[in-house]
Design a protein around this motif. Sequence first.
Motif, PDB file in Angstrom:
ATOM      1  N   UNK A 225      18.628  -3.972  -1.757  1.00  0.00           N
ATOM      2  CA  UNK A 225      17.344  -4.335  -2.361  1.00  0.00           C
ATOM      3  C   UNK A 225      17.199  -5.859  -2.467  1.00  0.00           C
ATOM      4  N   UNK A 226      18.296  -6.522  -2.831  1.00  0.00           N
ATOM      5  CA  UNK A 226      18.243  -7.990  -2.951  1.00  0.00           C
ATOM      6  C   UNK A 226      17.928  -8.628  -1.596  1.00  0.00           C
ATOM      7  N   UNK A 227      18.564  -8.119  -0.539  1.00  0.00           N
ATOM      8  CA  UNK A 227      18.312  -8.678   0.786  1.00  0.00           C
ATOM      9  C   UNK A 227      16.890  -8.344   1.256  1.00  0.00           C
ATOM     10  N   UNK A 248       8.659  -3.516  -6.027  1.00  0.00           N
ATOM     11  CA  UNK A 248       9.719  -4.023  -6.921  1.00  0.00           C
ATOM     12  C   UNK A 248      11.028  -3.302  -6.635  1.00  0.00           C
ATOM     13  N   UNK A 249      11.621  -3.638  -5.502  1.00  0.00           N
ATOM     14  CA  UNK A 249      12.785  -2.889  -5.037  1.00  0.00           C
ATOM     15  C   UNK A 249      14.050  -3.187  -5.849  1.00  0.00           C
ATOM     16  N   UNK A 250      14.216  -4.436  -6.264  1.00  0.00           N
ATOM     17  CA  UNK A 250      15.429  -4.792  -7.007  1.00  0.00           C
ATOM     18  C   UNK A 250      15.407  -4.125  -8.383  1.00  0.00           C
ATOM     19  N   UNK A 251      14.267  -4.190  -9.008  1.00  0.00           N
ATOM     20  CA  UNK A 251      14.107  -3.549 -10.311  1.00  0.00           C
ATOM     21  C   UNK A 251      14.384  -2.044 -10.189  1.00  0.00           C
ATOM     22  N   UNK A 252      13.834  -1.426  -9.129  1.00  0.00           N
ATOM     23  CA  UNK A 252      14.026   0.007  -8.921  1.00  0.00           C
ATOM     24  C   UNK A 252      15.496   0.339  -8.716  1.00  0.00           C
ATOM     25  N   UNK A 474      15.820   6.242  -6.123  1.00  0.00           N
ATOM     26  CA  UNK A 474      16.529   7.502  -5.891  1.00  0.00           C
ATOM     27  C   UNK A 474      17.900   7.220  -5.277  1.00  0.00           C
ATOM     28  N   UNK A 475      17.914   6.281  -4.305  1.00  0.00           N
ATOM     29  CA  UNK A 475      19.191   5.945  -3.656  1.00  0.00           C
ATOM     30  C   UNK A 475      20.214   5.445  -4.666  1.00  0.00           C
ATOM     31  N   UNK A 476      19.779   4.604  -5.589  1.00  0.00           N
ATOM     32  CA  UNK A 476      20.699   4.053  -6.583  1.00  0.00           C
ATOM     33  C   UNK A 476      21.198   5.135  -7.521  1.00  0.00           C
ATOM     34  N   UNK A 477      20.325   6.092  -7.870  1.00  0.00           N
ATOM     35  CA  UNK A 477      20.731   7.178  -8.770  1.00  0.00           C
ATOM     36  C   UNK A 477      21.800   8.040  -8.105  1.00  0.00           C
TER      37      UNK A 477
END
Lengths: 497, 494
Positions: A225-227, A248-252, A474-477
């Motif tokens: 997400x950061x990249x 807001x990908x980093x936040x997600x 979802x990926x992070x979860x």
Amino acid sequence: MTELLRKTAAELGELIAGREVSAAEVAQAHLDRIAEVEPKVNAFLHVNAETVLAQARAVDERIARGERLGPLAGVPVAHKDVFTTKDMPTTAGSKILEGWIPPYDATVTSRLREAGLVILGKTNLDEFAMGSSTENSAYGPTHNPWDLSRIPGGSSGGASAAVAAYEAPLSTGTDTGGSIRQPAAVTGIVGMKPTYGGSSRYGVIAFASSLDTPGPFARNVLDAALLHEAFSGHDVMDSTSIHAEVPAVVEAARQADIAGLRVGVVKEFGGEGYQPGVLARFREAVDLLESLGAKVVEVSCPSFAYALPAYYLIAPSECSSNLARFDAMRYGLRVGDDGTRSAEEVMALTRAAGFGPEVKRRIMLGTYALSSGYYDAYYGQAQKVRTLISRDFDAAFHQVDVLVSPTTPTTAFPIGERADDPMAMYLADLCTIPTNLAGNAAISVPCGLADEDGLPVGLQIMAPVLGDDRCYRVGAAVERALEDRWGGPLLAKAPAL
Amino acid sequence: MPYDEALERFDPVLGLETHVELGTASKMFCGCPTEFGAAPNTQVCPVCLALPGSLPVANAEAIESTIRIGLALNCSIAEWCRFARKNYFYPDMPKNYQISQYDEPLCTDGYLDVVVDGRTVRIEIERVHLEEDTGKSTHVGGATGRIHGADYSIVDYNRAGIPLVEIVTKPIAGTDAMAPEVARAYATELREVMRSLGVSDVRMEEGSMRCDVNVSLMPRGSAEWGTRTETKNVNSLRSVERAVRGEIERQAAILADGGRIIQETRHFHEDTGRTTSGRSKEEAQDYRYFPEPDLLPIAPDRDWVASLKAALPELPSVRRARLKQEWGVSDLDMEAMHNADAIDLVEATVAAGAPAADARKWWMGELARRANEAGTALAELPITPGDVARVTELVASGALNDKLARQVLEGVLAGEGTPDDVVEKRGLQIVNDEGELSAIIDKVLADNSDAADKVRSGKVAAVGALVGGVMKASRGKADAARARELILEKLGVS
């Protein structure tokens, strides 16, 4: 392997910003690792240690001066050799561009530089990003760090292998039919295809203009997400780039909360042609989502069955035109220019010598599909299928927030196994292609190892256009829950190189 | 075959495809400048050189100009259309495809009226679309100056990517013997429309306006059209006319001999007025058009199009009708001024204070003659409308007569300065000083005593010779009428 190599990109960024470690030290650690494992992996086409260290020292100086840089300042990144770089050769994995140093940077390249990322070098790929194994590179195949006799996926196989082999914490890729997600899946890392137009194509050597999408690879969802955030967003140089805020990908990725989320399992993906171990890990991942509070339903997308044939008309059609510029007139290889031959003959000889068999196959397919009298039956029909696929997605996203499927039908196959069977090779992208045709977002995250071969399996999470943040949430979860179960990242299970 | 005979046997059908380079500051799909004449390959960038990875971004001003052209030509403007790729390999086309428009042009179904010999002919416009120009190839060595047979070729990509508008007519039938003049009148009128819109400098000699001329013949009484040829390299308005005429004669000769016209591209040769065979189009090239995926569709807002239409300048035909009325001239006079490219000059001369009749007289008379002698266009003569207006003023005030005025114009054209400068330097003022005139007359009377006696004796007609003597002695500067009065007075016969 030094501890620095095991760190996440986010951690490295913090350490460098806090001056606990210098960008130069981090870069040197990765250069050492590259020197150590490259003979086995062959992920890179170009690495120049001096340039790398000069970039890193420049970042260290900026930090020392108190400049506020982004969260990835000083973090190394491996750059797919399909992005132009004005200080490094750019070949697209083809002989026809051997030695070409572009006079300009791709937008993604310049954004990486602006964000202070240190570009380690250029990674291997299937020639002009056409392939699913990196075997179509004119510079030899890349090897999967999990099993060096197997493919690392493709076309961004150098990018996936570099990250999986700890040669780089981050890498860039492009995804035209699955060229980020499939390599991520078969090397046990995270790979994201953003919404089409969410990341700039300017300076990306075109394969299929209406499908090509730059995206990130990383060993975890937050780093990806950061990249993603570092190089995405509107670009005036790319007319198809979207005028919208980057989701807001980093936040997600940090929230990783999926309670109440509606998840659709695509009915059409599964069954014959799918490896049992892949389907088993996929089912477990779906169960896991349910246990985390998601509401899972089955969703039918009947047009997805026609995605592969439609793709193999649209992508070759566009490539047949995009690759016409490689004609020996202004740059790259020139063959047969001995003063006796016409420009036309030199063009033909150069293209015959400079392009590999898969590229030629696709140019011929596309030339045929666009030719007068066949256009309606092939290209025209494929565009209609494309519309139907978009409608299937629209209908599905009416019912659910995300769709899930295995990223690939099988785990990494042995190098050489499908090299002479294009149809078998094309099936590697069966589950990833619909997203390219519709232009929406999808991510692949590791979901375990297949029982029969012990190789990584990817879970694909698809979201609507500009719903990139959902992929990360979802990926992070999933990542968090699975890493709890595994006691660490999946990649820790990979054999030492 | 002689032209008249060709026309007796065949009916010509014309079609014109005109390319106009737009005068935008930057190229069609990148930010490179568009000035003509820069050193080769200095106005280029990754986009117009088609370096790998580069992408086009459409020039909004070029789209606006194309829509304005379409509106001026009475076209419908598409509500939604796309660029398309036209695929073919040629070294001066960097991408080996041209970004053009195919089945979705920006403007369709318009017309342009032209006047030939007092007759108005409506030329129907099929389409107006926007595309990019190619680079410019120079083929060195070989006999033809073309790529086949050349020793080597060099390419200048400065022109690659300059916005190009293509204007295609529908087939133009029924013009008979006027066909060459109709073709020229159309090209002339189109050029003026472009000028009035300010979208291009439309210089045919620099290639910023290029006409491809399609000609076919059908036997008189036949309803079936013949095979057409497309003549390129037609670089002036005069050449448009000559190319049509030459092609009618050539095709008629072949058909009359029972031959067959080959569908092909032909090249016009300025020196001979003839065309020679180029690429055969019998095997139609397959351009594999498909919608350009690197660019978004164009969907011109209807209100914006309406506002562009409302803001169109006065078009040349409307302007000519107005000026005809204001100047009180006939249709034929107006057409003559139009054909001589004199309307702007006359209008500017009138604006500088000259009466319309005088302005027209000088531009269409003495100055047209001088331009013709010098083989140059009227507007290229080194004289300004202000200069011409000043000359008419000097004549009206009696300071010059027409003969002196012609000498003044000659002086201005020779670079001797303004009309007043020339009058001064050459001493061309009419002699108004009564004392000086009187002295000249006295001398003439003394030298011609025979003639003087005849007048004195009542033969007044003999005064002409004396006036002539005065004019000669004054080197034309005397006012002849006043001289006559004074002579008669001095001889006591007034």
